[in-house]
Every structure is written in structure tokens, then in C-alpha cells.
Scaffold this motif. Structure first.
Motif, PDB file in Angstrom:
ATOM      1  N   LEU A 113       3.376  -0.778 118.631  1.00 52.06           N
ATOM      2  CA  LEU A 113       4.691  -0.737 117.965  1.00 52.06           C
ATOM      3  C   LEU A 113       4.484  -0.390 116.498  1.00 52.06           C
ATOM      4  N   ASP A 114       4.331   0.893 116.242  1.00 55.57           N
ATOM      5  CA  ASP A 114       4.003   1.365 114.909  1.00 55.57           C
ATOM      6  C   ASP A 114       5.290   1.675 114.123  1.00 55.57           C
ATOM      7  N   GLY A 115       5.337   1.259 112.880  1.00 51.28           N
ATOM      8  CA  GLY A 115       6.534   1.522 112.048  1.00 51.28           C
ATOM      9  C   GLY A 115       7.313   0.237 111.862  1.00 51.28           C
ATOM     10  N   SER A 116       6.603  -0.813 111.461  1.00 50.99           N
ATOM     11  CA  SER A 116       7.184  -2.161 111.484  1.00 50.99           C
ATOM     12  C   SER A 116       8.450  -2.319 110.642  1.00 50.99           C
ATOM     13  N   SER A 117       8.619  -1.490 109.587  1.00 50.60           N
ATOM     14  CA  SER A 117       9.817  -1.692 108.749  1.00 50.60           C
ATOM     15  C   SER A 117      11.088  -1.298 109.511  1.00 50.60           C
ATOM     16  N   ASN A 118      10.937  -0.571 110.618  1.00 51.40           N
ATOM     17  CA  ASN A 118      12.127  -0.182 111.391  1.00 51.40           C
ATOM     18  C   ASN A 118      12.521  -1.219 112.430  1.00 51.40           C
ATOM     19  N   PHE A 202       6.742  12.293 103.349  1.00 51.39           N
ATOM     20  CA  PHE A 202       5.856  11.295 102.728  1.00 51.39           C
ATOM     21  C   PHE A 202       6.735  10.263 102.036  1.00 51.39           C
ATOM     22  N   ASN A 203       6.182   9.096 101.760  1.00 46.99           N
ATOM     23  CA  ASN A 203       6.947   8.054 101.079  1.00 46.99           C
ATOM     24  C   ASN A 203       7.059   8.430  99.602  1.00 46.99           C
ATOM     25  N   ALA A 204       8.229   8.951  99.231  1.00 53.33           N
ATOM     26  CA  ALA A 204       8.412   9.520  97.888  1.00 53.33           C
ATOM     27  C   ALA A 204       8.212   8.480  96.782  1.00 53.33           C
ATOM     28  N   ARG A 228      11.973  14.859 104.693  1.00 52.71           N
ATOM     29  CA  ARG A 228      12.461  13.864 105.660  1.00 52.71           C
ATOM     30  C   ARG A 228      11.455  12.720 105.732  1.00 52.71           C
ATOM     31  N   TYR A 229      11.945  11.480 105.753  1.00 49.73           N
ATOM     32  CA  TYR A 229      11.006  10.356 105.911  1.00 49.73           C
ATOM     33  C   TYR A 229      11.711   9.191 106.597  1.00 49.73           C
ATOM     34  N   LEU A 230      11.216   8.862 107.791  1.00 50.89           N
ATOM     35  CA  LEU A 230      11.787   7.772 108.569  1.00 50.89           C
ATOM     36  C   LEU A 230      11.042   6.467 108.307  1.00 50.89           C
ATOM     37  N   GLY A 231       9.737   6.576 108.005  1.00 50.64           N
ATOM     38  CA  GLY A 231       8.933   5.379 107.773  1.00 50.64           C
ATOM     39  C   GLY A 231       8.237   4.891 109.025  1.00 50.64           C
ATOM     40  N   ALA A 232       8.240   5.703 110.073  1.00 49.63           N
ATOM     41  CA  ALA A 232       7.466   5.393 111.288  1.00 49.63           C
ATOM     42  C   ALA A 232       6.734   6.679 111.643  1.00 49.63           C
ATOM     43  N   LEU A 233       5.418   6.607 111.636  1.00 54.74           N
ATOM     44  CA  LEU A 233       4.595   7.808 111.813  1.00 54.74           C
ATOM     45  C   LEU A 233       5.010   8.631 113.041  1.00 54.74           C
ATOM     46  N   ALA A 234       5.229   7.944 114.180  1.00 53.43           N
ATOM     47  CA  ALA A 234       5.551   8.678 115.412  1.00 53.43           C
ATOM     48  C   ALA A 234       6.821   9.500 115.232  1.00 53.43           C
ATOM     49  N   MET A 246       4.491  19.374 107.003  1.00 56.58           N
ATOM     50  CA  MET A 246       3.353  18.455 106.875  1.00 56.58           C
ATOM     51  C   MET A 246       3.827  17.022 106.622  1.00 56.58           C
ATOM     52  N   PHE A 247       3.206  16.084 107.351  1.00 54.89           N
ATOM     53  CA  PHE A 247       3.357  14.657 107.062  1.00 54.89           C
ATOM     54  C   PHE A 247       2.136  14.260 106.260  1.00 54.89           C
ATOM     55  N   MET A 248       2.329  13.506 105.197  1.00 52.82           N
ATOM     56  CA  MET A 248       1.147  13.044 104.473  1.00 52.82           C
ATOM     57  C   MET A 248       1.277  11.599 104.022  1.00 52.82           C
ATOM     58  N   TYR A 249       0.169  10.883 104.138  1.00 51.45           N
ATOM     59  CA  TYR A 249       0.068   9.554 103.550  1.00 51.45           C
ATOM     60  C   TYR A 249      -1.232   9.552 102.741  1.00 51.45           C
ATOM     61  N   PRO A 250      -1.148  10.068 101.475  1.00 47.18           N
ATOM     62  CA  PRO A 250      -2.352  10.198 100.641  1.00 47.18           C
ATOM     63  C   PRO A 250      -2.903   8.840 100.210  1.00 47.18           C
ATOM     64  N   GLY A 265      -6.764   4.946 101.837  1.00 48.32           N
ATOM     65  CA  GLY A 265      -5.564   5.335 102.569  1.00 48.32           C
ATOM     66  C   GLY A 265      -4.997   4.131 103.292  1.00 48.32           C
ATOM     67  N   LYS A 266      -3.842   4.332 103.956  1.00 48.37           N
ATOM     68  CA  LYS A 266      -3.188   3.208 104.622  1.00 48.37           C
ATOM     69  C   LYS A 266      -3.306   3.260 106.141  1.00 48.37           C
ATOM     70  N   LEU A 267      -3.229   4.451 106.688  1.00 50.54           N
ATOM     71  CA  LEU A 267      -3.119   4.561 108.152  1.00 50.54           C
ATOM     72  C   LEU A 267      -4.467   4.312 108.818  1.00 50.54           C
ATOM     73  N   ARG A 268      -4.412   3.924 110.068  1.00 50.74           N
ATOM     74  CA  ARG A 268      -5.630   3.599 110.820  1.00 50.74           C
ATOM     75  C   ARG A 268      -6.157   4.863 111.503  1.00 50.74           C
ATOM     76  N   TYR A 271      -6.222   4.801 115.999  1.00 50.01           N
ATOM     77  CA  TYR A 271      -5.005   4.793 116.832  1.00 50.01           C
ATOM     78  C   TYR A 271      -3.769   5.307 116.100  1.00 50.01           C
ATOM     79  N   GLU A 272      -3.958   5.870 114.896  1.00 51.21           N
ATOM     80  CA  GLU A 272      -2.830   6.551 114.234  1.00 51.21           C
ATOM     81  C   GLU A 272      -3.255   7.981 113.870  1.00 51.21           C
ATOM     82  N   ALA A 273      -4.145   8.095 112.868  1.00 53.35           N
ATOM     83  CA  ALA A 273      -4.485   9.426 112.349  1.00 53.35           C
ATOM     84  C   ALA A 273      -5.110  10.338 113.410  1.00 53.35           C
TER      85      ALA A 273
HETATM   86  P1  FDP Z   1       4.417   0.354 108.992  1.00 55.59           P
HETATM   87  O1  FDP Z   1       3.500   0.000 107.886  1.00 55.59           O
HETATM   88  O2  FDP Z   1       5.874   0.149 108.635  1.00 55.59           O
HETATM   89  O3  FDP Z   1       4.049  -0.288 110.304  1.00 55.59           O
HETATM   90  O4  FDP Z   1       0.895   2.528 109.940  1.00 55.59           O
HETATM   91  C1  FDP Z   1       1.988   1.972 109.703  1.00 55.59           C
HETATM   92  C2  FDP Z   1       3.191   2.720 109.132  1.00 55.59           C
HETATM   93  O5  FDP Z   1       4.308   1.938 109.292  1.00 55.59           O
HETATM   94  C3  FDP Z   1       3.465   4.113 109.744  1.00 55.59           C
HETATM   95  O6  FDP Z   1       4.101   4.108 110.972  1.00 55.59           O
HETATM   96  C4  FDP Z   1       4.338   4.758 108.695  1.00 55.59           C
HETATM   97  O7  FDP Z   1       4.259   6.146 108.701  1.00 55.59           O
HETATM   98  C5  FDP Z   1       3.827   4.165 107.414  1.00 55.59           C
HETATM   99  O8  FDP Z   1       3.022   3.032 107.770  1.00 55.59           O
HETATM  100  C6  FDP Z   1       4.943   3.706 106.512  1.00 55.59           C
HETATM  101  O9  FDP Z   1       4.437   3.170 105.340  1.00 55.59           O
HETATM  102  P2  FDP Z   1       5.357   2.958 104.049  1.00 55.59           P
HETATM  103  O10 FDP Z   1       6.296   1.846 104.394  1.00 55.59           O
HETATM  104  O11 FDP Z   1       4.405   2.612 102.988  1.00 55.59           O
HETATM  105  O12 FDP Z   1       6.087   4.233 103.782  1.00 55.59           O
END
Ligand code: FDP
Length: 325
Positions: A113-118, A202-204, A228-234, A246-250, A265-268, A271-273
């Protein structure tokens, strides 16, 4: 009445065409069952009080399990029933989960369940997965595999009813859930060559925390494309696969609060990148990390390793790789 080809039928033909066994079908059947189960929990989650924080009590007076934990339990349950998985790496478990060390055939890397803020909004999240296979012919090289060694990688965007999956050297395909809850109608996805529809994602808020060369690249390029940015990688990557861009998380290196820097970086990675990089490569695109190194070439040292990520249309990824190296 028009009836469409199901995912399982598509996969059956795929395996036969490549003279492969049916073990992979059994694994994919389990992954699909898990995704449907998560989707169901997610859709009814707000009503049942399951989208809130763990440790609370829902409307029925039961202890609430965090949606992430529910999703993790569901996936592990179905993987275990296959008997085909050696070990699983999950975002929700610090430890590697041993399932069938002797007879298993696959390693599975997933974020259920990736994208916890959603989650608390019931907005789109992802179930991302990558699959590698036991080395049947030579010395076993275990679960720490680079993305280039995956045999398949995919994602469900929940609760939209879509499955996108790439098979090694056999393309990236999208399926939609029909009224009988089957994933149907394979459509091959290739990134569009012309930049008309390209987007940047990207997260502006973070832009001034990037290293200077990346900030300058953003300044030079952002007006050329939609943002465009939803905040969930998928979900964000789903758009890039269709529209290009391009999607980027620098890496975050210039935060005003240095404790919030994320130089790795932030992403794993596993199981993500690597999952999105694999799908992107099969769709004609590319992905690199903060050093401009191909994501699929990175040999992980740790199963929860993080990375910066730049993924999408080859021309854009090549361009930014030029300033990263
Ligand atoms: P989240 O931390 O909300 O679980 O890897 C996690 C991820 O979401 C990605 O799905 C998403 O692209 C990115 O982090 C969102 O991070 P920001 O809230 O810093 O933009």
C-alpha cells in the motif's frame, strides 16, 4: 456482447509461447487474489473505519489495524498458499519473510500500500511488486537482486481497478477490472515519442532542497511540460507511462533543517524504484539514480535500501542524467 481476454488467459499463452512452466501462473493468481482483497478493503475502508490510524477503534468497536498492515497480511497469506515463494521482502516488515526456502521458486519484493498520505482520503494508492527467480542452473544468488534480474514487475493502482505489468523482454501491459472482477483486455504500453503530452511529476515543495544542478534543470524545463503530482508513486507513474515525461524524487541535500536531508533519496530500491524502472524499460523508457546510474543496474546491499529516482521518457532521463553524472 463483447467479451475480453482475461489476464490469466493472456499469461497462459505467454508462458506457452516462451516454453515456460505454469508455476508463474500460480504466483500471479495469488498476487491478483491479494490485490482484489486489498481493493475491497480499501473501497469499504472509510465506511468500516479501516483507513484511520492503527490503535483506534472502528465503528463496530473493533481494534483498527492500519490499512498498510492489513494489505501486508493479505499479500503474505496468498503468497504462502502458492508454495512457490522462497522469501518475500515487504515494505511493512523489517525482516525478510521466509516462506518456502527449499521448494520455492521465486523471490517477491512488494509494497502492499504505497502512497500513505492518500490513505486517509481513500485516494489512489499502489500495490507494487517485483519478482525474481531462483537460479535453477547455477549457484544460488539469493534475494538481493538488481532490477535487471527481475522476471516481472507490476503495480495495481488501488482502487482504480488497473493492473500494469511488465515481463522481461516481453513488454509492458495494462489490464482493467471488468464487472466480474477479472482483469481483462491486455493493451501494450509504449511511451509516446512526441513531447506534446509529456508531464513532469515531483513534489514541488522540495525543489529548493535539490542539489543546484537539479534545481537549474527544473528551472530550464518545467515550463515545457504539464505538471502533475498525486503523491503516490503508482498513480503518478501510471500517468507517465501513458503520457510520457518524467517522475522524479531527487535526493534532498539542501533542506533548511539538515536533519530532514535525504542524500540517499526517499524511495525504496527493491519494491519501488526497480519496479517502475523495469516497467519503464519494457515500455521504451529509462530510469536513473542521483549519480545518473541506471536503476536496474544497482545491486542492492540491503533489502530496504533507498535511492533517488528519475524515471520516464528516455530523452528526458538521458538529459537529466547528463547533469547528474
Ligand atoms: P508515501 O511516503 O506517502 O508512502 O514511497 C512512498 C511515497 O509515498 C511514494 O508513493 C510517493 O511517490 C512519495 O513517497 C511521496 O512522497 P512526498 O509525500 O514526500 O511527496
Amino acid at each position: 456482447m463483447e467479451l475480453e481476454q482475461t489476464f490469466m488467459n493472456f499469461l497462459l499463452h505467454h508462458q506457452e509461447r516462451h516454453n515456460r512452466t505454469y508455476h508463474f501462473l500460480i504466483l500471479m493468481d495469488a498476487i491478483i487474489s491479494a490485490a482484489k482483497h486489498i481493493e475491497h478493503y480499501y473501497i469499504t475502508g472509510a465506511l468500516k473505519g479501516n483507513l484511520g490510524l492503527a490503535g483506534k477503534v472502528n465503528v463496530q468497536g473493533e481494534d483498527v489495524m492500519h490499512m498498510d498492515d492489513i494489505a501486508h497480511e493479505i499479500v503474505i497469506h496468498y503468497l504462502r498458499t502458492t508454495g512457490r515463494v522462497i522469501r518475500a521482502v515487504s515494505e511493512e516488515s523489517k525482516e525478510i519473510i521466509s516462506l518456502n526456502e527449499n521448494e520455492g521458486r521465486y523471490f517477491m519484493y512488494f509494497d502492499p500500500l504505497d502512497g500513505s498520505s492518500n490513505v486517509s482520503h481513500g485516494l489512489p494508492v499502489g500495490f507494487l511488486f517485483g519478482i525474481a527467480k531462483r537460479n535453477l542452473d547455477g549457484p544460488e544468488d539469493f534475494h538481493l537482486r538488481a532490477g535487471k534480474d527481475y522476471i516481472a514487475a507490476g503495480m495495481f493502482v488501488i482502487p482504480t481497478g488497473t493492473l500494469t505489468i511488465a515481463f522481461r523482454e516481453a513488454g509492458t501491459w495494462r489490464f482493467h477490472m471488468d464487472e466480474t472482477m477479472n482483469y481483462v483486455k491486455p493493451v501494450r504500453i509504449t511511451l509516446p515519442d512526441t513531447p506534446v503530452t509529456w508531464e513532469l511529476s515531483f513534489n514541488a515543495t522540495n525543489r529548493y532542497t535539490y542539489r543546484k544542478t537539479v534545481q537549474d534543470w527544473v528551472d530550464r524545463n518545467e515550463r515545457k511540460y504539464s505538471f502533475r503530482y498525486l503523491g503516490a508513486l503508482a498513480g503518478d507513474f501510471h500517468r507517465i507511462l501513458t503520457n510520457g515525461g518524467m517522475f522524479m524524487y531527487p535526493a534532498i541535500v539542501n533542506h533548511t533543517d539538515p536533519a530532514k536531508n535525504r542524500p540517499e533519496g526517499k524511495l525504496r530500491l527493491m519494491y519501488e524504484a526497480s519496479v517502475v524502472a523495469f516497467m519503464c524499460r519494457e515500455a521504451g523508457g529509462d530510469a536513473v539514480d542521483e549519480h545518473g546510474t541506471a536503476i536496474l543496474e544497482i545491486e542492492p546491499k540491503d533489502h530496504h535500501q533507498r535511492t533517488a529516482l528519475y524515471v520516464g521518457s528516455k530523452a528526458l532521463v538521458d538529459d537529466i542524467a547528463g547533469v547528474l553524472r
